[in-house]
Enzyme design. Structure first.
Site, mmCIF file in Angstrom:
data_model
loop_
_atom_site.group_PDB
_atom_site.id
_atom_site.type_symbol
_atom_site.label_atom_id
_atom_site.label_comp_id
_atom_site.label_asym_id
_atom_site.label_seq_id
_atom_site.Cartn_x
_atom_site.Cartn_y
_atom_site.Cartn_z
ATOM 1 N N SER A 23 9.260 -5.001 9.311
ATOM 2 C CA SER A 23 10.096 -4.639 8.169
ATOM 3 C C SER A 23 11.121 -3.613 8.618
ATOM 4 O O SER A 23 10.899 -2.891 9.594
ATOM 5 C CB SER A 23 9.206 -4.034 7.080
ATOM 6 N N TYR A 48 2.983 2.503 5.586
ATOM 7 C CA TYR A 48 3.633 1.204 5.746
ATOM 8 C C TYR A 48 4.649 1.269 6.886
ATOM 9 O O TYR A 48 4.648 0.414 7.781
ATOM 10 C CB TYR A 48 4.312 0.804 4.431
ATOM 11 N N LYS A 52 4.528 -0.706 10.508
ATOM 12 C CA LYS A 52 5.602 -1.601 10.938
ATOM 13 C C LYS A 52 6.164 -1.169 12.294
ATOM 14 O O LYS A 52 6.476 -2.004 13.136
ATOM 15 C CB LYS A 52 6.700 -1.691 9.874
ATOM 16 N N THR A 83 9.582 -10.585 -3.821
ATOM 17 C CA THR A 83 8.220 -11.097 -3.669
ATOM 18 C C THR A 83 7.297 -10.294 -4.582
ATOM 19 O O THR A 83 7.628 -9.184 -4.989
ATOM 20 C CB THR A 83 7.733 -10.952 -2.217
#
Length: 165
Positions: A23, A48, A52, A83
């Site tokens: 990402s 996160y 990544k 999403t």
């Protein structure tokens, strides 16, 4: 898990590939040994970004370690897509940009392209976005030298998982 699959990937080579979906969040964090937030309070968004960044550094390391095995290793990011994960994790962002984010299909484009194109088109260990090689570090982001920590991080991960070389 990827390393446990190496014998099967070797059997499938040449042409076997590992594609890690990362990402743009990686741009906000250097690679750090503090994978468990022992030095600070847990922050989900930061975790996160750290994960990544780690994915991209691991992909580089696998490319380096297995370059003679006929396996290609690539990382990529799909861009911001609408999403359920984005809607749940970043509801304000998702609402504000509703209709302006990529579709799931647009987000999947580069990973499918990496899987289907001749491997000669790619550089193992590289990072891709919108069907092109992209930088892994942004100028002044403070992440450029952080990948030098990867060997000690791999050692720590192996220890946590009781996985030996």
């Amino acid at each position: 898990m990827t390393e446990l699959l190496m014998p099967l990937l070797e059997k499938a080579s040449p042409g076997a590939r590992v594609i890690t979906v990362s990402s743009a969040g990686l741009y906000t964090s250097p690679l750090t040994k503090d994978l468990q937030f022992s030095e600070s309070n847990f922050d989900g968004s930061m975790q996160y970004a750290r994960n990544k960044r780690l994915q991209v550094a691991l992909t580089e390391k696998w490319a380096e370690n297995y370059s003679n095995k006929g396996i290609g290793f690539y990382s990529m990011h799909p861009g911001w897509a609408e999403t359920p994960g984005v809607a749940k994790s970043l509801p304000g962002f998702s609402e504000k940009l509703h209709g302006k984010l990529r579709t799931k299909e647009e987000g999947a484009d580069t990973v499918i392209w990496l899987a289907l194109q001749p491997e000669e088109k790619f550089v193992s260990g590289s990072f891709y976005f919108d069907r092109a090689e992209a930088p892994k570090h942004l100028l002044f982001s403070g992440t450029a030298g952080s990948h030098s920590n990867i060997d000690s991080i791999i050692k720590d991960i192996r220890s946590l998982c009781s996985f030996s070389s």
